[in-house]
Design an enzyme around this catalytic site. Structure first.
Site, PDB file in Angstrom:
ATOM      1  N   GLU A 194       9.958  -4.345  10.562  1.00  0.00           N
ATOM      2  CA  GLU A 194       9.557  -3.860   9.230  1.00  0.00           C
ATOM      3  C   GLU A 194       8.391  -4.714   8.731  1.00  0.00           C
ATOM      4  O   GLU A 194       8.452  -5.934   8.743  1.00  0.00           O
ATOM      5  CB  GLU A 194      10.742  -3.934   8.255  1.00  0.00           C
ATOM      6  CG  GLU A 194      10.405  -3.652   6.806  1.00  0.00           C
ATOM      7  CD  GLU A 194       9.651  -2.334   6.574  1.00  0.00           C
ATOM      8  OE1 GLU A 194      10.162  -1.283   6.997  1.00  0.00           O
ATOM      9  OE2 GLU A 194       8.542  -2.370   5.996  1.00  0.00           O
ATOM     10  N   GLY A 197      14.233  -1.093   3.978  1.00  0.00           N
ATOM     11  CA  GLY A 197      14.701   0.059   3.187  1.00  0.00           C
ATOM     12  C   GLY A 197      13.596   1.058   2.910  1.00  0.00           C
ATOM     13  O   GLY A 197      13.873   2.195   2.521  1.00  0.00           O
ATOM     14  N   GLY A 198      12.345   0.643   3.061  1.00  0.00           N
ATOM     15  CA  GLY A 198      11.229   1.571   2.947  1.00  0.00           C
ATOM     16  C   GLY A 198      11.082   2.211   1.577  1.00  0.00           C
ATOM     17  O   GLY A 198      11.472   1.650   0.551  1.00  0.00           O
ATOM     18  N   THR A 199      10.516   3.395   1.580  1.00  0.00           N
ATOM     19  CA  THR A 199      10.136   4.076   0.341  1.00  0.00           C
ATOM     20  C   THR A 199      11.337   4.373  -0.549  1.00  0.00           C
ATOM     21  O   THR A 199      11.325   4.075  -1.750  1.00  0.00           O
ATOM     22  CB  THR A 199       9.433   5.417   0.681  1.00  0.00           C
ATOM     23  OG1 THR A 199       8.405   5.164   1.632  1.00  0.00           O
ATOM     24  CG2 THR A 199       8.847   6.061  -0.550  1.00  0.00           C
ATOM     25  N   CYS A 200      12.370   4.994   0.010  1.00  0.00           N
ATOM     26  CA  CYS A 200      13.485   5.462  -0.824  1.00  0.00           C
ATOM     27  C   CYS A 200      14.085   4.320  -1.619  1.00  0.00           C
ATOM     28  O   CYS A 200      14.286   4.417  -2.831  1.00  0.00           O
ATOM     29  CB  CYS A 200      14.546   6.121   0.052  1.00  0.00           C
ATOM     30  SG  CYS A 200      15.910   6.779  -0.902  1.00  0.00           S
ATOM     31  N   HIS A 251      37.192  25.686 -14.086  1.00  0.00           N
ATOM     32  CA  HIS A 251      36.626  25.921 -15.413  1.00  0.00           C
ATOM     33  C   HIS A 251      36.754  24.660 -16.257  1.00  0.00           C
ATOM     34  O   HIS A 251      37.787  23.997 -16.192  1.00  0.00           O
ATOM     35  CB  HIS A 251      37.382  27.059 -16.095  1.00  0.00           C
ATOM     36  CG  HIS A 251      36.939  27.278 -17.513  1.00  0.00           C
ATOM     37  ND1 HIS A 251      35.765  27.910 -17.831  1.00  0.00           N
ATOM     38  CD2 HIS A 251      37.517  26.911 -18.694  1.00  0.00           C
ATOM     39  CE1 HIS A 251      35.633  27.945 -19.146  1.00  0.00           C
ATOM     40  NE2 HIS A 251      36.683  27.345 -19.702  1.00  0.00           N
TER      41      HIS A 251
HETATM   42  C1  LIG Z   1       8.375   8.527  -6.139  1.00  0.00           C
HETATM   43  C2  LIG Z   1       9.199   9.105  -5.013  1.00  0.00           C
HETATM   44  C3  LIG Z   1      10.449   9.612  -5.282  1.00  0.00           C
HETATM   45  C4  LIG Z   1      11.211  10.147  -4.260  1.00  0.00           C
HETATM   46  N1  LIG Z   1      12.436  10.661  -4.554  1.00  0.00           N
HETATM   47  C5  LIG Z   1      13.170  11.222  -3.576  1.00  0.00           C
HETATM   48  C6  LIG Z   1      14.446  11.784  -3.869  1.00  0.00           C
HETATM   49  O1  LIG Z   1      14.910  11.760  -5.010  1.00  0.00           O
HETATM   50  N2  LIG Z   1      15.155  12.312  -2.843  1.00  0.00           N
HETATM   51  C7  LIG Z   1      14.676  12.350  -1.564  1.00  0.00           C
HETATM   52  O2  LIG Z   1      15.361  12.845  -0.676  1.00  0.00           O
HETATM   53  N3  LIG Z   1      13.471  11.829  -1.255  1.00  0.00           N
HETATM   54  C8  LIG Z   1      12.714  11.275  -2.231  1.00  0.00           C
HETATM   55  N4  LIG Z   1      11.497  10.724  -1.922  1.00  0.00           N
HETATM   56  C9  LIG Z   1      11.047  10.740  -0.504  1.00  0.00           C
HETATM   57  C10 LIG Z   1      11.753   9.627   0.273  1.00  0.00           C
HETATM   58  O3  LIG Z   1      11.529   8.388  -0.347  1.00  0.00           O
HETATM   59  C11 LIG Z   1      11.310   9.568   1.740  1.00  0.00           C
HETATM   60  O4  LIG Z   1      11.318  10.858   2.267  1.00  0.00           O
HETATM   61  C12 LIG Z   1      12.299   8.678   2.484  1.00  0.00           C
HETATM   62  O5  LIG Z   1      12.117   7.344   2.095  1.00  0.00           O
HETATM   63  C13 LIG Z   1      12.266   8.791   3.990  1.00  0.00           C
HETATM   64  O6  LIG Z   1      11.271   8.025   4.491  1.00  0.00           O
HETATM   65  P1  LIG Z   1      11.222   7.531   5.992  1.00  0.00           P
HETATM   66  O7  LIG Z   1      12.572   7.289   6.555  1.00  0.00           O
HETATM   67  O8  LIG Z   1      10.343   8.440   6.719  1.00  0.00           O
HETATM   68  O9  LIG Z   1      10.451   6.134   5.857  1.00  0.00           O
HETATM   69  P2  LIG Z   1      10.136   5.221   4.632  1.00  0.00           P
HETATM   70  O10 LIG Z   1      11.275   5.152   3.701  1.00  0.00           O
HETATM   71  O11 LIG Z   1       8.816   5.567   4.078  1.00  0.00           O
HETATM   72  O12 LIG Z   1      10.042   3.797   5.353  1.00  0.00           O
HETATM   73  C14 LIG Z   1       9.118   3.532   6.376  1.00  0.00           C
HETATM   74  C15 LIG Z   1       9.054   2.036   6.575  1.00  0.00           C
HETATM   75  O13 LIG Z   1       8.240   1.756   7.699  1.00  0.00           O
HETATM   76  C16 LIG Z   1       7.481   0.594   7.415  1.00  0.00           C
HETATM   77  N5  LIG Z   1       6.301   0.606   8.281  1.00  0.00           N
HETATM   78  C17 LIG Z   1       5.253   1.468   8.236  1.00  0.00           C
HETATM   79  N6  LIG Z   1       4.378   1.170   9.217  1.00  0.00           N
HETATM   80  C18 LIG Z   1       4.877   0.118   9.884  1.00  0.00           C
HETATM   81  C19 LIG Z   1       4.413  -0.644  10.985  1.00  0.00           C
HETATM   82  N7  LIG Z   1       3.284  -0.343  11.618  1.00  0.00           N
HETATM   83  N8  LIG Z   1       5.172  -1.687  11.393  1.00  0.00           N
HETATM   84  C20 LIG Z   1       6.340  -1.995  10.768  1.00  0.00           C
HETATM   85  N9  LIG Z   1       6.818  -1.299   9.722  1.00  0.00           N
HETATM   86  C21 LIG Z   1       6.092  -0.257   9.292  1.00  0.00           C
HETATM   87  C22 LIG Z   1       7.149   0.733   5.944  1.00  0.00           C
HETATM   88  O14 LIG Z   1       6.826  -0.525   5.372  1.00  0.00           O
HETATM   89  C23 LIG Z   1       8.439   1.302   5.392  1.00  0.00           C
HETATM   90  O15 LIG Z   1       9.306   0.286   4.954  1.00  0.00           O
HETATM   91  C24 LIG Z   1      10.719  10.162  -2.926  1.00  0.00           C
HETATM   92  C25 LIG Z   1       9.452   9.638  -2.649  1.00  0.00           C
HETATM   93  C26 LIG Z   1       8.698   9.117  -3.678  1.00  0.00           C
HETATM   94  C27 LIG Z   1       7.347   8.559  -3.355  1.00  0.00           C
END
Ligand SMILES: Cc1cc2nc3c(=O)[nH]c(=O)nc-3n(C[C@H](O)[C@H](O)[C@H](O)COP(=O)(O)OP(=O)(O)OC[C@H]3O[C@@H](n4cnc5c(N)ncnc54)[C@H](O)[C@@H]3O)c2cc1C
Length: 458
Positions: A34, A39-42, A441
Site C-alpha cells: 500500500e 483501506g484505500g478510498t472507501c 407494518h
Molecule cells: C466521495 C466518495 C464517496 C463514495 N461513497 C461510496 C459509497 O457510499 N458506497 C460505495 O459502494 N462506494 C462509494 N465510493 C466508491 C468506493 O470508495 C470505491 O469504489 C471503493 O473504495 C473500491 O475501491 P478499490 O477497492 O478499487 O480501491 P481503493 O479503495 O481506491 O484503494 C486502492 C488503494 O491502492 C493504493 N495504490 C494505488 N496505486 C498503488 C501502487 N502503485 N502501489 C501501492 N498502492 C497503490 C491506493 O493508495 C489505495 O489505498 C465512494 C467514492 C468516493 C470518492
C-alpha cells in the site's frame, strides 16, 4: 535476491486485504503493498467519511425541522465543523486501524508500505525491495479526475479527499459535477450552512438514471436551497481575489458561478498509469482501465485486476464482490463470474436513492414486454409518519418471465428497501413470490407487494 511469495496484492482497497487474508489462511505466503493509507478510498476518503458527514448533516437538518415534530430546539442550529471532522476522523481512523492490525497480525501475510511497480510479469518493486510471485492481484483503485480545462492550473480547487480536511465551513461551495459524489457533498454542505451551487454539463443530474428520477433528485436539492446550473458546456475555473469562479456559459442564466471554494467531482481516473504495467505486458483500455475477463483475469497469465481499476464496478460492494469471485475461482473450486452480478448502488442524498437492475429506459429498449408499478412516497404511511414523503418508487417486471428487471426507490429507507427487490432478482423468482409475501407494518417495504399487485404495461 527478490523476496519470494506465493501471491502479491498491490493496493489495499476493498478487495486486496480480504484476498490477502483468504490466501494467507489457505497457507500461501502473501505480500500486500500500500502506497498511502491502508483501506484505500472507501475507508479514508470515500464511503465511510462521507457517510459520517451525511449523518451529521441529517442531524442538523432534523434539528432545524424539530418544531414540525412538536420538539423545541432552543436557538439557531449551527454546525461545528471541527467536531464534525473529529467524529469523521475517529470513525474512519478506527476502520483503518482495524484493517491494518488485521493484516499485520495475519500469519503468512507481509505488509509493505510504498509505491509498487511491475518490473516483469512476476516481479514487483516497492522501494528498494524486489518481490516476486506467480500470482499478482492489482487493487489500486481510482482518484478524482482533474480534466485539463482552462484555469485549472491557476485556481485553487478541492477534491473529495481535500474537502474532507476542511475545519471551517466554506461560505459558498461551487461543485462541478452532478453525479453521486457531487450531489452527496452538495446536500451535506448545504445542511451544514454553506451556500451551494452545483454545475453539471448534462441536461440533468445522475444522467444514467431515468429522467423522472433525475428530476426528483434535482427538486429535492433545490427545495433545500441548492442552486443548480445544468447544460454547462464551457466550464473554466478562475480566481477573483479571495473568490473563485466557474464559468458555465449556459445558454441562459449568469455566465459564471462565484463562490469561496470549488469542488471538482468530475468522475474517477484509475490509478494505472504509474504501475509499470507495460513491463508486465498488461493491457489497459482507452480510459486507463485494466482489461479483464469475466473471472477478472488480465491478458497476462497469473495477473488479476480487482476493484475500480478494472472498470467493472466503481463501488465498494463491486470491489468486495470481485474478491469473492477471484477467491471462489482460485481457492474454492467454485466457478464464479462477474457477469452474474446485478447492477446495484445507492445515492446517499436524503432521502436516498436505491437502484438495481434496469432503468425504465433500459427496459423500453430491451425488446421485452415490460410491466411497471409505481407509487409516490406521499402514499406511503411510514414516510408520512416520519415527515419524509419526498420521492417515489417504481419497479419493472418482465411480462413473460415474470422476473423483476429493475427498480428505483427514491425515498426514505430506499437504501435498504432496494435489497428485497435485489434479492428476488438474484433468486430469479417470479415477482408473484414477493407480491404474496407478508411484509411488516409500518414500513416502506410493505408497499412493494402492493406495487407489484398494481402492475401496468409500460
Ligand atoms: C466521495 C466518495 C464517496 C463514495 N461513497 C461510496 C459509497 O457510499 N458506497 C460505495 O459502494 N462506494 C462509494 N465510493 C466508491 C468506493 O470508495 C470505491 O469504489 C471503493 O473504495 C473500491 O475501491 P478499490 O477497492 O478499487 O480501491 P481503493 O479503495 O481506491 O484503494 C486502492 C488503494 O491502492 C493504493 N495504490 C494505488 N496505486 C498503488 C501502487 N502503485 N502501489 C501501492 N498502492 C497503490 C491506493 O493508495 C489505495 O489505498 C465512494 C467514492 C468516493 C470518492
Amino acid at each position: 535476491m527478490p523476496n519470494t511469495f506465493d501471491a502479491i496484492v498491490i493496493g489495499s482497497g476493498q478487495s486486496g486485504p480480504f484476498l490477502a487474508v483468504r490466501m494467507a489462511a489457505a497457507g500461501k505466503r502473501v505480500a500486500i503493498i500500500e502506497r498511502h493509507r491502508i483501506g484505500g478510498t472507501c475507508v479514508n476518503t470515500g464511503c465511510i467519511p462521507t457517510k459520517t458527514l451525511v449523518a451529521s448533516a441529517y442531524a442538523a437538518h432534523l434539528a432545524r425541522r424539530a418544531a414540525e415534530f412538536g420538539v423545541d430546539v432552543a436557538g439557531t442550529v449551527s454546525v461545528d465543523m471541527k467536531r464534525v471532522k473529529a467524529r469523521k476522523d475517529e470513525i474512519s481512523g478506527k476502520s483503518r486501524a482495524g484493517l491494518e492490525s488485521w493484516l499485520r497480525s495475519t500469519a503468512n501475510c507481509s505488509v509493505y508500505l510504498g509505491h509498487a511497480r511491475f518490473e516483469s510479469p512476476n516481479e514487483v518493486r516497492v522501494g528498494d525491495e524486489l518481490l516476486t510471485a506467480p500470482q499478482i492481484f492489482i487493487n489500486v483503485g481510482a482518484r478524482a479526475t482533474i480534466p485539463e480545462m482552462p484555469g485549472v492550473a491557476d485556481t485553487p480547487y478541492l477534491t473529495n479527499s481535500t474537502l474532507l480536511d476542511l475545519e471551517a465551513l466554506p461560505q459558498h461551495l461551487v461543485i462541478v459535477g452532478g453525479g453521486a459524489v457531487g450531489l452527496e457533498f452538495a446536500q451535506i454542505f448545504r445542511r451544514f450552512g454553506s451556500d451551494v451551487t452545483v454545475i453539471e454539463k448534462s441536461p440533468r443530474f445522475m444522467h444514467q438514471e431515468d429522467e423522472d428520477v433525475s428530476k426528483e433528485i434535482q427538486a429535492i436539492l433545490e427545495r433545500e436551497g441548492i442552486h443548480v446550473r445544468l447544460n454547462a458546456h464551457c466550464i473554466a475555473l478562475m480566481k477573483h481575489g479571495e473568490e473563485v469562479g466557474v464559468r458555465v456559459d449556459c445558454s441562459e442564466g449568469a455566465p459564471e458561478a462565484r463562490g469561496s471554494h470549488i469542488l471538482l467531482a468530475m468522475g474517477r481516473t484509475p490509478n494505472t498509469s504509474d504501475l509499470g504495467l507495460e513491463k508486465a505486458g498488461v493491457d489497459r483500455d482507452a480510459h486507463g482501465y485494466i482489461v479483464v475477463d469475466h473471472q477478472l483475469r488480465t491478458n497476462v497469465r497469473g495477473i488479476w485486476a480487482l476493484g475500480d481499476c478494472n472498470g467493472r464496478g466503481g463501488f465498494t460492494h463491486t470491489s468486495y464482490n470481485d474478491f469473492e469471485i477471484v477467491a471462489a475461482n482460485l481457492l474454492d473450486h467454485d466457478t464464479r463470474s462477474v457477469s452474474d452480478r446485478i447492477k446495484a448502488y445507492n445515492l446517499y442524498i436524503d432521502p436516498p436513492l436505491g437502484r438495481c437492475g434496469m432503468t425504465e429506459r433500459d427496459a423500453r429498449t430491451s425488446g421485452r414486454r415490460v410491466l411497471i408499478g409505481a407509487r409516490p412516497m406521499t402514499r406511503v404511511g411510514r414516510a408520512i409518519e416520519k415527515g419524509e414523503s419526498q420521492g417515489f418508487m417504481k419497479v419493472l417486471v418482465d411480462a413473460d418471465s415474470k422476473e423483476i428487471l429493475g427498480a428505483a426507490i427514491l425515498g426514505t429507507g430506499g437504501d435498504e428497501v432496494i435489497h428485497c427487490i435485489l434479492d428476488m432478482m438474484y433468486a430469479r423468482a417470479p415477482y408473484t413470490v414477493l407480491q404474496r409475501a407478508m411484509h411488516i407494518h409500518p414500513t416502506v417495504s410493505e408497499l412493494i407487494p402492493t406495487i407489484l399487485g398494481e402492475l401496468q404495461p409500460l
